[in-house]
Design an enzyme around this catalytic site. Structure first.
Site, PDB file in Angstrom:
ATOM      1  N   THR A 151       0.642  -0.927  -0.350  1.00 21.21           N
ATOM      2  CA  THR A 151      -0.055  -0.031  -0.242  1.00 21.21           C
ATOM      3  C   THR A 151       0.682   1.033  -0.342  1.00 21.21           C
ATOM      4  O   THR A 151       1.583   1.187   1.038  1.00 21.21           O
ATOM      5  CB  THR A 151      -0.918  -0.062   1.609  1.00 21.21           C
TER       6      THR A 151
ATOM      7  N   PHE B 283       1.410   4.760   1.040  1.00 22.45           N
ATOM      8  CA  PHE B 283       0.254   6.612   1.330  1.00 22.45           C
ATOM      9  C   PHE B 283       0.843   7.274   1.107  1.00 22.45           C
ATOM     10  O   PHE B 283       2.129   7.420   0.937  1.00 22.45           O
ATOM     11  CB  PHE B 283       0.873   6.113   3.358  1.00 22.45           C
TER      12      PHE B 283
END
Length: 645
Positions: free
Chosen positions: A535, A537
């Site tokens: 992921t 960010f």
């Protein structure tokens, strides 16, 4: 022996215990862990351990069978993390971190050192290491510049924000180097030099101890034991090659020693491939292999002109080679479950401000509760800084708190390698026009199925998680089609809900970190569809005035929004502008414009690592100015450095 103390032990009982042991000629070291406090009693075992077991305040006694007592895993179960203070930040070596130590094998001039140091800082090196002394046998070889080189080394470390290290060969050199460096290095030739080890230990500095080319693992650890017993508190082991029958390279890099040492000792272990192979072409692949086998750091020789080096030119990397190796190490970190440890500036905050003891604590908001992946990203991005993680209930609330100044930063997910984009946050950038991107971090996501104590997979009927968590574990959930899926604000919130329910029928898809936080059991590990689950960010902040000092980390990413004209070929022409300026787009997303049916904003990310422009900021300004002549509207979201874990 290791004496585990009861949590309820009084100071009087502890004093009596220490007196009992010292009278029997035991040397005592007290170690405070997260869960237990222990006393390490080192000496000849001249008493029955049951006598110690019966003393007030003693929980249990563990005899240590290894000849290296203080360095053994029996003495300390958790990894030792060496911490270096550097200009208002802390640099950590060990545990889940990888630190890159780099610099010239020999400091030849101030200009050479500062040229190399600046490049290393921009590439993300953690420690600047330079040779101030030499041990050349021939009187005709370069002997080192001594104290003058140490003075330059300290100046370079201060200017570029890095702790500094140098190798010492004698007790006298330790005295000379001590005021100038943060770390002392004992090379392979001096691993068994007892007088030098005593002097280095007495300095109070962290020590890097290199393995001799003829030393066994046991002998290496006994040398570390000498440092610890003489008073050194922070010792780092360095595998630098052993002598074998193979003569193609200078020596054989024993990478098998890394996992073996990690099993036998709690001390950090780093690898020096340059000293082992002596050939720069073979060093990059060995550096990556060192990360893969679990090392806590890499030591590399780097020179701005290796072909002109006064010594060790063949084993020194070019500046461009080192930069490439750093990118490869960053890419390897998530696979190895490691974090790249480095001193870095955050959002252009000046080093001078951060050295101020009265500086305010950094605050960063994230969505979810304690243990969320976003909170882990906060800790890793701001590693070494005094940061307060602030949990909020939604992504929009993060943007709002950043906008109104409630917090300084926000950590928001923007995309996942399996489930795709987090469109809510693309839309939030459209809503909150005053927010900009100041950094990014890519985190390896490892999902597990968590349940209450005593539960099994057969008991589960309801599963809680964030919608992205469900999407990323689709194959696993499809194999349990009877379960009901219940959305939560975050994966950590899901774990908290399961904990509070106290029902064996409930489970959560979340990080294993939440198992200990919420007293849950791990029912299944690594349940994501693909182990390559990452992921990305982004770190957001409100606009600020330009900082007085220059950012140490060279920006490598740009993000911007643009709206095309409503006519044929509009998008093609916009992309043509980006192609003209050789901007490498890594992402292009379209989002509908509220109130304008069938019109779209385009969100773009551009990788600038390959740009040869001396000033990336000015270059991007030129690109967007040219783009604005083709599209209706364009807005820069951020020019920043991205970190990959």
């Amino acid at each position: 022996m290791v004496i585990v103390l009861k949590p309820s032990i009084t100071q009087t009982e502890k004093t009596q215990l220490k007196t009992f042991l010292t009278r029997r000629n035991f040397k005592i070291n007290e170690v405070r862990g997260e869960e237990e406090t222990v006393l390490a009693a080192v000496g000849k075992l001249s008493l029955d351990v049951r006598e110690v077991q019966m003393l007030p305040g003693v929980s249990r006694v563990i005899p240590i069978s290894k000849p290296y007592k203080l360095a053994s895993r029996e003495f300390k179960r958790e990894d030792t993390v060496v911490t270096l203070a550097a200009y208002g930040q802390t640099l950590k070596i060990g545990g889940s971190r990888i630190c890159v130590i780099a610099g010239p094998s020999a400091i030849e001039s101030k200009e050479q050192l500062f040229t190399v140091a600046q490049s290393l800082a921009l590439s993300g090196a953690g420690i600047l290491c330079g040779g101030s002394f030499r041990s050349a046998l021939s009187p005709y070889e370069f002997q080192g510049l001594g104290k003058k080189a140490l003075q330059w080394l300290k100046q370079a470390g201060k200017q570029f924000g890095m702790p500094v290290c140098t190798e010492v060969f004698s007790a006298e050199q330790v005295t000379v180097a001590q005021p100038y460096v943060d770390v002392l290095l004992v090379g392979p030739k001096n691993m068994a030099n007892g007088e030098l080890l005593k002097k280095v230990s007495a300095s109070g500095k962290p020590v890097i101890l290199c393995r001799s080319s003829s030393a066994t693992i046991k002998e290496f650890l006994l040398s570390a034991e000498c440092l610890l017993s003489y008073g050194a508190e922070q010792v780092i082991l360095c595998e630098s090659g052993i002598r074998t029958f193979e003569g193609t390279t200078r020596s054989t890099l024993d990478l098998s020693a890394v996992p073996l040492l990690k099993e036998l000792t709690h001390l950090p272990v780093i690898v020096d491939p340059c000293a082992a192979v002596g050939n720069r072409d073979k060093i990059p692949s060995l550096a990556i292999a060192s990360v893969a086998c679990g090392s806590d750091g890499i030591a590399l020789d780097v020179h701005n002109a290796p072909e002109e080096a006064l010594c060790d030119g063949a084993q020194s990397l070019y500046l461009s080679q080192f930069d490439k190796v750093m990118h490869d190490i960053q890419a390897m970190c998530p696979v190895a479950g490691k974090v790249l440890s480095r001193v870095h500036e955050v959002s252009g905050v000046s080093a001078a401000k951060k050295t101020n003891a009265k500086a305010k604590q950094i605050s960063c908001a994230y969505s979810g509760t304690r243990g969320a992946y976003a909170e882990q990203a906060v800790g890793r991005y701001f590693d070494g800084l005094d940061v307060k993680s602030v949990a909020v209930d939604s992504f929009a609330q993060i943007f709002q708190q950043v906008t109104d100044g409630t917090v300084q930063y926000g950590m928001v997910p923007i995309e996942n390698s399996l489930a795709g984009s987090v469109y809510q946050n693309y839309d939030n950038f459209l809503r909150f026009e005053d927010v900009r991107i100041v950094g990014a971090v890519t985190l390896n996501i490892r999902h597990a199925l968590l349940g209450v104590k005593g539960a099994s997979i057969e008991d589960i009927k309801q599963v809680y998680s964030h919608p992205q968590g469900f999407a990323q574990c689709k194959k696993f959930l499809d194999s349990h089609s009877g379960w009901t899926h219940i959305d939560a604000v975050s994966t950590a919130t899901a774990a908290d809900l399961v904990h509070k329910s106290k029902s064996k029928e409930n489970a959560a898809i979340a990080s294993e970190v939440n198992a200990s936080l919420y007293k849950l059991s791990v029912l299944a590990q690594d349940i994501a569809d693909d182990p390559g689950n990452f992921t990305r960010f982004v770190v957001i902040a409100a606009p600020r005035k330009k900082a007085a000092s220059k950012n140490l980390q060279k920006p490598n990413m740009a993000s911007f929004l643009f709206k095309c004209k409503n006519e044929p070929g509009a998008l093609c022409r916009a992309l043509g502008v980006l192609e003209k300026y050789r901007l490498n787009l890594t992402r292009l997303e379209s989002r509908p414009i509220p109130g304008e049916p069938w019109r779209y904003w385009f969100y773009a990310d551009a990788d600038m690592q390959a740009l040869e422009a001396p000033d990336h900021g000015a270059y991007i300004d030129t690109v967007l100015e040219s783009l604005s002549q083709t599209v209706e509207q364009v807005r820069l979201l951020g020019l920043y450095s991205e970190i990959r874990f």
